[in-house]
Design an enzyme around this catalytic site. Structure first.
Site, PDB file in Angstrom:
ATOM      1  N   GLY A  53       0.789  -1.227   0.000  1.00  0.00           N
ATOM      2  CA  GLY A  53       0.000   0.000   0.000  1.00  0.00           C
ATOM      3  C   GLY A  53       0.818   1.272   0.000  1.00  0.00           C
ATOM      4  CG  HIS A  54       4.131   3.771   1.963  1.00  0.00           C
ATOM      5  ND1 HIS A  54       5.427   4.165   1.718  1.00  0.00           N
ATOM      6  CD2 HIS A  54       3.553   4.824   2.569  1.00  0.00           C
ATOM      7  CE1 HIS A  54       5.626   5.382   2.183  1.00  0.00           C
ATOM      8  NE2 HIS A  54       4.504   5.804   2.703  1.00  0.00           N
ATOM      9  CG  PHE A  55       2.965   5.425  -2.257  1.00  0.00           C
ATOM     10  CD1 PHE A  55       1.844   5.898  -1.585  1.00  0.00           C
ATOM     11  CD2 PHE A  55       4.210   5.926  -1.923  1.00  0.00           C
ATOM     12  CE1 PHE A  55       1.973   6.888  -0.614  1.00  0.00           C
ATOM     13  CE2 PHE A  55       4.346   6.903  -0.947  1.00  0.00           C
ATOM     14  CZ  PHE A  55       3.230   7.383  -0.290  1.00  0.00           C
ATOM     15  CB  ILE A  60       8.511   4.768  -1.050  1.00  0.00           C
ATOM     16  CG1 ILE A  60       8.652   5.219  -2.510  1.00  0.00           C
ATOM     17  CG2 ILE A  60       9.433   5.585  -0.142  1.00  0.00           C
ATOM     18  CD1 ILE A  60       8.171   6.632  -2.762  1.00  0.00           C
TER      19      ILE A  60
END
Length: 152
Positions: A53-55, A60
């Site tokens: 989810g990041h990203f 990252i």
């Protein structure tokens, strides 16, 4: 009371820290100078859950995860020096200060975390650390934090 152990592999780290996957964020500590300083290594891989989810499409490592990895490195340094392997030890953040993030940390990077003790001594509960995390010699993050060492 203290030992001359100057490094920690993943087996020793797991005997000191209560953290496990997916939140064990230091792979080895290659230098330990008593409770003064340490150099920890985190091999960053795409398999880590935060990258989902990041990203999406541009993974990252979250800054807070970098800070946590640095805190785990500091806890290993103290735990190794005070011979806390296989003993009850928990570390709690009390404050995070002066956090600055300078570059992205992405899958494939090797995060090197240099930690120094700013305040704290064997037998003390409250410790303060300063640290710099870098990739290929380029600063990724810097932080100071205060932690409580609960040694059961």
């Amino acid at each position: 009371m203290s030992t001359s152990q100057t490094s920690a592999d993943i087996q020793l780290i797991q005997r000191i820290l209560p953290h496990r996957y997916p939140f064990l964020l230091v792979d080895k500590v290659v230098e330990i100078d008593g409770t003064t300083s340490a150099l920890g290594i985190k091999n960053v891989t795409m398999n880590e859950p935060h990258f989902q989810g990041h990203f999406p499409g541009m993974p990252i490592m979250p800054g807070v995860t970098i800070v946590e990895a640095m805190a785990q490195t500091a806890a290993v340094m103290v735990g190794v020096t005070l011979e806390m392997a296989d003993k009850e030890m928990k570390v709690y953040f009390m404050a995070i200060d002066k956090a600055k993030f300078r570059r992205k940390v992405i899958p494939g990077d090797v995060l090197e975390m240099r930690l120094n003790t700013l305040r704290g001594k064997p037998g003390g509960k409250v410790w303060r650390f300063g640290g710099v995390a870098s990739v290929e010699g380029e600063m990724a993050a810097e932080v100071e934090f205060t932690a409580m060492m609960d040694m059961g």
